[in-house]
Design a protein around this motif. Structure first.
Motif, short mmCIF file in Angstrom:
data_model
loop_
_atom_site.label_atom_id
_atom_site.label_comp_id
_atom_site.label_asym_id
_atom_site.label_seq_id
_atom_site.Cartn_x
_atom_site.Cartn_y
_atom_site.Cartn_z
N THR A 1 0.79 -1.12 0.10
CA THR A 1 -0.01 -0.19 0.09
C THR A 1 0.88 1.43 0.15
O THR A 1 0.18 2.30 -0.18
CB THR A 1 -0.91 0.17 1.14
N SER A 2 2.26 1.16 0.24
CA SER A 2 2.95 2.53 0.03
C SER A 2 3.13 2.85 -1.33
O SER A 2 3.45 3.78 -1.59
CB SER A 2 4.48 2.16 0.67
N GLY B 1 -3.29 -0.51 11.84
CA GLY B 1 -3.82 0.81 11.46
C GLY B 1 -2.64 1.37 10.33
O GLY B 1 -1.91 0.40 9.61
N PRO B 2 -2.42 2.41 10.27
CA PRO B 2 -1.35 3.12 9.42
C PRO B 2 0.16 2.59 9.77
O PRO B 2 0.49 2.52 10.80
CB PRO B 2 -1.47 4.71 9.51
N GLY B 3 0.96 2.29 8.87
CA GLY B 3 2.13 1.87 8.94
C GLY B 3 2.97 3.21 8.66
O GLY B 3 3.27 4.14 9.32
N ASN B 4 3.57 3.16 7.22
CA ASN B 4 4.24 4.35 6.78
C ASN B 4 3.23 5.48 5.83
O ASN B 4 3.78 6.19 5.31
CB ASN B 4 5.38 3.86 5.81
N VAL C 1 0.59 0.74 17.24
CA VAL C 1 0.89 -0.66 17.42
C VAL C 1 1.01 -0.78 18.93
O VAL C 1 0.73 -2.08 19.26
CB VAL C 1 2.46 -0.60 16.87
N VAL C 2 1.49 0.09 19.74
CA VAL C 2 1.62 -0.43 20.97
C VAL C 2 -0.06 -0.59 21.78
O VAL C 2 0.05 -1.33 22.52
CB VAL C 2 2.26 0.88 21.74
N ASP C 3 -0.67 0.54 21.20
CA ASP C 3 -2.23 0.34 21.70
C ASP C 3 -2.65 -0.93 21.32
O ASP C 3 -3.42 -1.84 22.13
CB ASP C 3 -2.97 1.40 21.12
N ASN D 1 4.48 -6.10 10.75
CA ASN D 1 5.00 -5.57 9.33
C ASN D 1 4.53 -4.08 9.30
O ASN D 1 3.67 -3.83 9.76
CB ASN D 1 4.04 -6.34 8.22
N LEU D 2 5.47 -3.20 8.83
CA LEU D 2 5.34 -1.72 8.99
C LEU D 2 5.28 -1.51 7.41
O LEU D 2 6.43 -0.88 7.13
CB LEU D 2 6.24 -1.03 9.71
N GLY D 3 4.42 -1.88 6.59
CA GLY D 3 4.41 -1.19 5.34
C GLY D 3 3.68 -0.18 5.19
O GLY D 3 3.61 0.70 6.10
N GLY D 4 2.59 0.06 4.07
CA GLY D 4 1.67 1.35 4.13
C GLY D 4 0.74 1.20 5.22
O GLY D 4 0.59 2.09 5.97
N ILE D 5 0.34 -0.16 5.41
CA ILE D 5 -0.60 -0.40 6.59
C ILE D 5 0.39 -1.18 7.67
O ILE D 5 1.13 -2.21 7.33
CB ILE D 5 -1.83 -1.25 6.32
#
Length: 398
Positions: free
Chosen positions: A14-15, A203-206, A297-299, A178-182
Motif C-alpha cells: 500500500t506504500s 492501522g497506518p504503517g508508513n 501498534v503499542v495500543d 509488518n510496517l508497510g503502508g499499513i
C-alpha cells in the motif's frame, strides 16, 4: 506428488513505492504433521517509475476513475511484475518454476457494507497475471484474497501462514509486526498450533508519514526518521485519534487507504495545524504522524495481544519482530521500543531472524503460491474471520 519448487513471491504494498521479489525454495514438511519449509534464496526490490507510481496512487485514492484507466493500469502492472521477476532471476542466477503475485491493491473493503441491495465485502488487486505467465512461461498464482472473502473473511491479513511456518517457537512467544503502508501483526504464543495464532491490521504503517512527506517536503518518505527527529510530537492529538473507531474495533479487522489515505491525511494535517497553534512546524506534523503509527501498534498490543501471548504456559519471553519499510525508520523503531519494552517485550528486527525486512511479505506470497499450486489452504481463519480454511488464488498457466 507434492515436491520442492523454486518460487518467486511478488509483492507491491500500500506504500506503492515499488515491487519486492523474493525467490524461495519451498519444500514439503519434513515430518508428519509439520509445515512446509521455506528457504529464502534471494531478494530484490524494484522501484516503480514516477509515472507508474503516480498512476497507482491516483487509482487507490480516486473517488472516481475511468474503467479504461483501470484496465490499462492492470495490464501495465503485469508488465512491471514480469520485468521485476526477470531481473531477480538474472541477478540471482536461478530459474523459478512458479510465481505468486499479490498484485497492487486498488480497493479493499474488509467490513461488510450494503451495495445494490446486498451486504458484502470487496477487494481488488491489479496486475494482469496472464502477462507474467506468458513472459516467464511458468504458472502464476494471483488474486489471493478473493477466496477468503468469498467464505466470509476480510481477505487480510494473509501473512500469518508464513509467520506460523517460519517463526513459531516452543520457547518464545513472538509478535511479527509488518510496517508497510499499513501496519499488521501476527501474534504466536509459544507452543501453540495454527489455531492459536492471532493476526490483524493495526492501522497506518508508513502511509500517513509518507503522505505528509510528499505534501510538506516533496519527498517520498522520511529517510531514517530524520524529519520526525527534529519535530515535536503533539501527544494530545495522537491520543485523540486513537479513540476513533478503527483502533478500538475488535479483531479480526483489516484496513487500507480507504481508512488512512489522502482524505485522512488532509484531516490529520489540519488537526496538527490547529493543535500546534502559532508555533506549528512541518516537522511537528511528521513527528506526530510517526508517533501515531508507533502508538497505534503499542495500543493494539496492549488491547488485544498482551493477554493472548501471556496465555502461553509456562509464561514465555515475548519478542516483537519488526519488518517492512518502517523498520528502516530509526525514530519509529525507537518509539516502539519506548512503548513496548516497559511491558517486558523485546523489540527485534526481522533481519535477526534471517529474513530482510522488506522481503518478508514477498516470501509469504511465494509460500501461499506453493500451497495453492498443491491444493492446500493458505488462509488462517482466526486471523481473517473466514468460516473455513480455503485454497487461495487463481492460476494462469504459462
Amino acid at each position: 506428488m507434492i515436491r520442492s519448487m523454486v518460487v518467486a513471491g511478488v509483492m507491491s504494498g500500500t506504500s506503492a513505492d515499488g515491487v519486492d521479489v523474493a525467490v524461495c525454495r519451498v519444500s514439503p514438511a519434513r515430518v508428519k504433521g509439520g509445515t512446509p519449509v521455506v528457504k529464502l534464496l534471494g531478494h530484490m526490490g524494484v522501484a516503480y517509475s514516477k509515472a507508474v507510481r503516480a498512476a497507482v496512487l491516483c487509482a487507490m485514492d480516486a473517488e472516481a476513475i475511468s474503467v479504461a484507466e483501470l484496465a490499462r493500469l492492470n495490464w501495465r502492472l503485469g508488465e512491471v511484475y514480469a520485468d521485476a521477476v526477470e531481473k531477480a532471476q538474472s541477478a540471482l542466477g536461478v530459474k523459478v518454476g512458479l510465481v505468486g503475485c499479490h498484485g497492487q491493491t486498488v480497493y479493499h473493503q474488509g467490513a461488510v457494507e450494503k451495495y445494490l441491495g446486498k451486504a458484502l465485502r470487496a477487494t481488488w488487486q491489479a496486475g494482469e497475471a496472464a502477462v507474467i505467465a506468458e513472459r516467464l512461461r511458468v504458472p502464476v498464482v494471483s488474486d489471493f484474497r478473493s477466496a477468503d472473502v468469498a467464505v466470509g473473511g476480510q481477505g487480510a491479513p494473509l501473512v500469518p501462514m508464513l509467520d506460523y511456518c517460519m517463526f513459531r517457537s516452543t520457547k518464545v512467544s513472538r509478535v511479527l509486526q509488518n510496517l508497510g503502508g499499513i501496519g499488521n501483526l501476527t501474534a504466536i504464543p509459544a507452543g501453540v498450533g495454527v489455531d492459536g495464532v492471532m493476526a490483524f491490521d493495526t492501522g497506518p504503517g508508513n502511509m500517513v508519514i509518507d503522505a505528509c512527506m510528499r505534501r510538506l517536503y516533496e519527498r517520498e518518505f522520511d529517510k531514517g526518521g530524520a524529519v520526525a527527529r527534529s519535530g515535536k510530537v503533539l501527544k494530545d492529538l495522537v491520543e485523540k485519534i486513537l479513540k476513533e473507531g478503527y483502533f478500538s474495533a475488535l479483531p479480526p479487522k483489516s484496513c487500507g487507504r480507504e481508512q488512512f489515505g489522502e482524505a485522512f491525511v488532509s484531516r490529520f494535517i489540519a488537526m496538527c495545524r490547529k493543535a500546534g497553534g502559532r508555533g506549528n512546524r512541518d516537522e511537528d506534523v511528521v513527528a506526530t504522524a510517526t508517533a501515531l503509527t508507533a502508538a497505534s501498534v503499542v495500543d493494539a498490543y496492549r488491547r488485544f495481544v498482551w493477554g493472548h501471548v501471556g496465555q502461553a504456559a509456562p509464561l514465555s519471553p515475548v519478542e516483537f519482530v519488526v519488518a517492512g519499510g518502517g523498520a528502516k525508520n530509526d525514530v519509529l523503531i525507537g518509539m516502539l521500543r519506548d512503548g513496548l519494552e516497559p511491558l517486558k517485550v523485546k523489540v527485534r528486527l526481522m533481519e535477526e531472524l534471517g529474513v530482510p525486512a522488506q522481503a518478508k511479505e514477498a516470501v509469504a506470497f511465494a509460500l501461499l503460491a506453493w500451497l495453492s499450486w498443491n491444493g492446500l489452504p493458505g488462509n488462517v481463519p482466526k486471523a481473517t474471520g473466514a468460516r473455513r480454511a480455503v485454497v487461495l488464488g487463481k492460476v494462469s498457466h504459462g
